[in-house]
Design a protein around this motif. Structure first.
Motif, PDB file in Angstrom:
ATOM      1  N   ASP A 120     -12.294  -0.135   5.016  1.00 20.67           N
ATOM      2  CA  ASP A 120     -12.928  -0.756   3.982  1.00 20.67           C
ATOM      3  C   ASP A 120     -11.697  -0.808   2.733  1.00 20.67           C
ATOM      4  OD1 ASP A 120     -15.353  -1.175   5.009  1.00 20.67           O
ATOM      5  OD2 ASP A 120     -16.210   0.489   4.033  1.00 20.67           O
ATOM      6  N   PHE A 121     -10.971   0.271   2.560  1.00 24.72           N
ATOM      7  CA  PHE A 121      -9.872   0.198   1.571  1.00 24.72           C
ATOM      8  C   PHE A 121      -8.924  -0.831   1.934  1.00 24.72           C
ATOM      9  CE2 PHE A 121     -10.298   4.861   0.175  1.00 24.72           C
ATOM     10  CZ  PHE A 121     -11.661   4.642  -0.166  1.00 24.72           C
ATOM     11  N   ARG A 122      -8.539  -1.015   3.297  1.00 25.10           N
ATOM     12  CA  ARG A 122      -7.590  -1.874   3.681  1.00 25.10           C
ATOM     13  C   ARG A 122      -7.806  -3.406   3.492  1.00 25.10           C
ATOM     14  NH1 ARG A 122      -5.315   2.254   7.753  1.00 25.10           N
ATOM     15  NH2 ARG A 122      -3.456   3.065   6.494  1.00 25.10           N
TER      16      ARG A 122
ATOM     17  N   TRP B 289       1.238  -8.018  -7.243  1.00 27.94           N
ATOM     18  CA  TRP B 289       0.424  -7.268  -7.706  1.00 27.94           C
ATOM     19  C   TRP B 289       0.414  -5.683  -7.206  1.00 27.94           C
ATOM     20  CZ3 TRP B 289      -2.717  -8.394 -11.658  1.00 27.94           C
ATOM     21  CH2 TRP B 289      -2.825  -9.586 -11.839  1.00 27.94           C
ATOM     22  N   GLN B 290       0.485  -4.893  -8.347  1.00 31.23           N
ATOM     23  CA  GLN B 290       0.515  -3.443  -8.027  1.00 31.23           C
ATOM     24  C   GLN B 290      -0.672  -2.800  -8.726  1.00 31.23           C
ATOM     25  OE1 GLN B 290       4.504  -2.118  -8.950  1.00 31.23           O
ATOM     26  NE2 GLN B 290       5.515  -3.416  -7.396  1.00 31.23           N
ATOM     27  N   ALA B 291      -1.044  -1.649  -8.348  1.00 36.77           N
ATOM     28  CA  ALA B 291      -2.134  -0.798  -8.895  1.00 36.77           C
ATOM     29  C   ALA B 291      -1.661   0.710  -9.525  1.00 36.77           C
ATOM     30  CB  ALA B 291      -3.097  -0.637  -7.953  1.00 36.77           C
ATOM     31  N   LEU B 292      -2.353   0.846 -10.570  1.00 37.98           N
ATOM     32  CA  LEU B 292      -2.006   2.312 -11.106  1.00 37.98           C
ATOM     33  C   LEU B 292      -3.203   3.042 -10.903  1.00 37.98           C
ATOM     34  CD1 LEU B 292      -0.576   4.123 -12.838  1.00 37.98           C
ATOM     35  CD2 LEU B 292      -1.651   2.993 -14.924  1.00 37.98           C
ATOM     36  N   GLY B 293      -3.219   4.231 -10.196  1.00 39.04           N
ATOM     37  CA  GLY B 293      -4.278   5.082  -9.994  1.00 39.04           C
ATOM     38  C   GLY B 293      -4.417   6.454 -10.722  1.00 39.04           C
TER      39      GLY B 293
ATOM     40  N   LYS C 281       5.170   6.358   1.166  1.00 41.15           N
ATOM     41  CA  LYS C 281       3.951   6.561   2.385  1.00 41.15           C
ATOM     42  C   LYS C 281       3.002   5.602   2.242  1.00 41.15           C
ATOM     43  CE  LYS C 281       5.951   9.943   4.511  1.00 41.15           C
ATOM     44  NZ  LYS C 281       7.261  10.362   3.750  1.00 41.15           N
ATOM     45  N   ASP C 282       2.276   5.152   3.304  1.00 44.98           N
ATOM     46  CA  ASP C 282       0.986   4.610   3.094  1.00 44.98           C
ATOM     47  C   ASP C 282      -0.138   5.515   2.177  1.00 44.98           C
ATOM     48  OD1 ASP C 282      -0.727   2.237   4.156  1.00 44.98           O
ATOM     49  OD2 ASP C 282      -1.909   3.943   4.780  1.00 44.98           O
ATOM     50  N   LEU C 283      -0.672   5.044   1.413  1.00 41.99           N
ATOM     51  CA  LEU C 283      -1.496   5.743   0.283  1.00 41.99           C
ATOM     52  C   LEU C 283      -2.764   6.109   1.178  1.00 41.99           C
ATOM     53  CD1 LEU C 283      -2.805   6.785  -2.550  1.00 41.99           C
ATOM     54  CD2 LEU C 283      -3.523   4.371  -2.531  1.00 41.99           C
ATOM     55  N   HIS C 284      -3.369   5.144   1.734  1.00 38.23           N
ATOM     56  CA  HIS C 284      -4.537   5.360   2.502  1.00 38.23           C
ATOM     57  C   HIS C 284      -4.353   6.346   3.852  1.00 38.23           C
ATOM     58  CE1 HIS C 284      -5.363   1.422   0.426  1.00 38.23           C
ATOM     59  NE2 HIS C 284      -5.987   2.148  -0.286  1.00 38.23           N
TER      60      HIS C 284
ATOM     61  N   GLU D 260       0.789  -1.415   0.032  1.00 38.92           N
ATOM     62  CA  GLU D 260       0.086  -0.057  -0.029  1.00 38.92           C
ATOM     63  C   GLU D 260       0.926   1.326  -0.204  1.00 38.92           C
ATOM     64  OE1 GLU D 260      -3.602  -0.083   2.625  1.00 38.92           O
ATOM     65  OE2 GLU D 260      -3.120  -2.195   3.300  1.00 38.92           O
ATOM     66  N   GLU D 261       2.141   1.190  -0.156  1.00 38.91           N
ATOM     67  CA  GLU D 261       3.001   2.287  -0.245  1.00 38.91           C
ATOM     68  C   GLU D 261       2.944   2.921  -1.765  1.00 38.91           C
ATOM     69  OE1 GLU D 261       5.979  -0.948  -1.956  1.00 38.91           O
ATOM     70  OE2 GLU D 261       3.780  -0.838  -0.845  1.00 38.91           O
ATOM     71  N   ILE D 262       3.290   4.224  -1.877  1.00 42.24           N
ATOM     72  CA  ILE D 262       3.151   4.979  -2.918  1.00 42.24           C
ATOM     73  C   ILE D 262       4.574   5.047  -3.536  1.00 42.24           C
ATOM     74  CG2 ILE D 262       3.016   7.332  -4.074  1.00 42.24           C
ATOM     75  CD1 ILE D 262       1.160   8.078  -1.594  1.00 42.24           C
TER      76      ILE D 262
END
Length: 254
Positions: free
Chosen positions: A177-179, A225-229, A163-166, A140-142
């Motif tokens: 909910d996000f975590r 797995w990683q996410a692109l926002g 940093k932690d995104l959430h 969950e890190e940026i």
């Protein structure tokens, strides 16, 4: 008399043999000379016999050596032929392997070039984009924070990376909910937000809560797995929508 003496049997050659006594009495010198001749003759015959024996032994050794050489030739010739075949096969496989390595190296170089070009394109697009572009790691890190993200949220690259995104951007009421959703995403690459565009609220560095439009896609790097926002600030749009709603309500009341 001497010749007759040589013809006698061994048991007839005693000291009292008449013929021997005759020769000794009549001509002892002749007896000694004859015996000496006999000894030399036996010696010569013995030497000839030993010579023939040595020749025969040498011939046997030579024959044995020839047979061993022939036997070795018959045994090792197929082995040598097989080794030549194996050597040719190894040489062929070596050439094939070298060709595969060459092709694989060329392929990797091409892919590396394409990846570098893709990274450069992504950098150019993200730098010039008006939307905030973030990459979120498995913890969950940026991992990436473009200039538009700095402008929208107020955090510099140095302040945001790692940093932690959430914890940094999401209101506390969304954290659980996000975590929970991100935990599922980390294990499967799937989640309720993946591949969708959502309207939620976020925090700026100043503490201001404002509306955003969020689109998330998933990708995998080294098995993680990683996410692109992609995030848009829709404060202006929401204000316009609210103004339009008030206007409609005013018109309906008239």
């Amino acid at each position: 008399a001497v010749q007759a003496l040589l013809l006698l049997k061994d048991e007839e050659l005693g000291a009292d043999a008449p013929l021997l006594q005759y020769i000794i009495n009549v001509s002892p010198n002749l007896l000694v000379s004859s015996l000496d001749k006999m000894v030399r003759q036996y010696q010569s015959e013995g030497e000839e016999a030993i010579g023939r024996l040595l020749i025969a032994e040498t011939a046997v050794w030579i024959l044995t050596l020839v047979l061993l050489v022939l036997e070795a030739s018959f045994i090792f010739r197929p082995f040598a032929s097989r080794m030549q075949v194996i050597e040719k096969d190894l040489y062929k496989h070596q050439n094939h392997l070298e060709e595969l390595v060459r092709l694989r190296t060329a392929d990797l170089q091409e892919k590396s070039k394409e990846l570098t070009e893709s990274e450069e394109k992504f950098r150019l697009i993200s730098v010039s984009a008006r939307e905030a572009i973030l990459i979120i790691g498995a913890a969950e890190e940026i991992l990436y924070w473009n200039p538009a993200a700095e402008s929208i949220f107020g955090y510099t690259v140095e302040e945001a990376l790692g940093k932690d995104l959430h914890g940094l951007l999401a209101p506390p009421r969304y954290h659980e909910d996000f975590r929970s959703g991100f935990k599922h995403f980390r294990a499967s690459g799937k989640g309720p937000f993946i591949g969708k565009t959502l309207e939620i609220t976020a925090f700026r560095k100043t503490g201001e809560e404002f509306p955003i439009e969020l689109s998330i896609s998933a990708f995998q790097i080294k098995g993680q797995w990683q996410a692109l926002g992609v995030i848009r600030d829709i404060t202006g749009r929401k204000r316009a929508e609210e103004d339009l709603r008030h206007l409609n309500e005013t018109l309906e009341q008239r």
